[in-house]
Design an enzyme around this catalytic site. Structure first.
Site, mmCIF file in Angstrom:
data_model
loop_
_atom_site.group_PDB
_atom_site.id
_atom_site.type_symbol
_atom_site.label_atom_id
_atom_site.label_comp_id
_atom_site.label_asym_id
_atom_site.label_seq_id
_atom_site.Cartn_x
_atom_site.Cartn_y
_atom_site.Cartn_z
ATOM 1 N N HIS A 53 58.525 67.198 -10.002
ATOM 2 C CA HIS A 53 58.275 65.777 -10.243
ATOM 3 C C HIS A 53 58.242 65.573 -11.753
ATOM 4 C CE1 HIS A 53 56.798 61.740 -9.085
ATOM 5 N NE2 HIS A 53 56.285 61.776 -10.296
ATOM 6 N N CYS A 54 59.120 64.700 -12.239
ATOM 7 C CA CYS A 54 59.271 64.502 -13.685
ATOM 8 C C CYS A 54 58.637 63.181 -14.111
ATOM 9 C CB CYS A 54 60.759 64.520 -14.051
ATOM 10 S SG CYS A 54 61.071 64.316 -15.820
#
Length: 323
Positions: free
Chosen positions: A164-165
């Site tokens: 998850h960025c």
């Protein structure tokens, strides 16, 4: 012990909630950095020289054309990652060879890693090790396709989840991983180019001579150089890491989980590994899109089915039974 576990769960919950709350703030931050860079390169340093004519005008043109091209590709790739769903598990998804009556499935599907833990966990499969079943997510309470992981920030299972960025305010998964790689690629090229273009101004900033421009424009140039230098170095590291992951047909999560697994069943060779991310049509390799032909004939691009090495499937199944 119970109290410690509750505290840890509460801290993780607050952390995930904070990441969700970043939302548009991170997008505005990215656009803000791009805006400062654009002002320093185009408005302050190279744009005015276009009207001067001669060599200075030619140099400015040689800088501004690739600068704007890379900027367009960077923004296109960035918003493709932000706006593209990384891939969720379809409602009531079942493997193609799933036995509805008994809940049985091809035992090879059970040879997957689960969640953020390493190795094979029997708790992630329905049944015992002598009769492996398809994995199930204990948080979503649904079946999980191969290479699928649960994201605590998004609150759902993501197909071929990489991570998850926070910079793209989204998960990076099967359907937008290529776009993320192109975002890194064009960001590195753009920031490296800006760093080189602003280097003479940065050096002049520490010289004893007179520097043209207002204090505001000088400060913007200085800030833009420092930001782009920092981003070019950091993005280069991420880009190298992800190139190695693509070469081995693995993700960030899988690379961590398979430390004790010397052979990876999805590693089909560098060329086929690359095509499972970028497709086979060379015209689409450097743009955040796929050809209709690739989408139609390559199930791996959809994130639900992945070809693997049969001999490693058998070895892994035998290892599971012997364990």
């Amino acid at each position: 012990m119970h109290r410690s576990g509750v505290t840890m769960a509460w801290n993780v919950f607050k952390f995930c909630t904070a990441l969700r709350g970043l939302g548009s703030i991170m997008i505005l931050l990215v656009l803000g950095i791009i805006g400062v860079t654009y002002y320093a390169v185009v408005i302050t340093n190279y744009g005015p020289a276009l009207a001067d004519g001669g060599l200075d005008s030619l140099i400015s043109l040689c800088v501004l054309i690739p600068f704007h091209f890379l900027l367009v590709m960077l923004l296109w790739s960035y918003f493709s990652v932000v706006l593209t769903d990384p891939g969720g598990v379809p409602p009531k998804w079942r493997p193609s060879d799933f036995d509805e009556e008994n809940g049985d499935v091809d035992p090879m599907i059970g040879l997957e890693f689960d969640g953020a833990s390493s190795g094979l966990q029997q708790s992630s499969m329905l049944g015992d090790s002598a009769n492996p079943r398809v994995r199930i997510c204990r948080k979503c309470n649904q079946l999980k396709p191969p290479r699928c992981h649960h994201c605590s920030v998004c609150g759902r299972c993501i197909l071929k989840m990489d991570h998850h960025c926070v910079w793209v305010v989204n998960c990076v998964g099967a359907l937008n991983y290529k776009y993320f790689l192109l975002f890194l690629f064009y960001t590195f090229l753009e920031t490296a180019m800006v760093t080189l273009c602003l280097l003479p101004s940065f050096i002049a900033f520490f010289s004893d001579g007179e520097i043209p421009g207002t204090p505001g424009t000088l400060a913007t140039t200085f800030l833009s150089f420092v930001l782009n230098l920092a981003f070019s170095l950091s993005v280069m590291g991420f880009l190298i890491m992800h190139i190695s992951l693509v070469a081995g047909n693995t993700t960030t999560i899988e690379a961590y989980e398979k430390k004790t697994t010397p052979k990876w069943r999805y590693d089909l060779g560098r060329r086929r590994n690359f095509e499972q991310v970028f497709g086979t049509d060379k015209k689409y390799w450097f743009i955040p899109a796929y050809s209709e032909e690739d989408l139609r004939r390559m199930p791996a691009l959809q994130g639900l089915e992945y070809p693997s090495k049969p001999e490693l499937d058998i070895q892994g199944f035998e290892h599971l039974l012997s364990g």
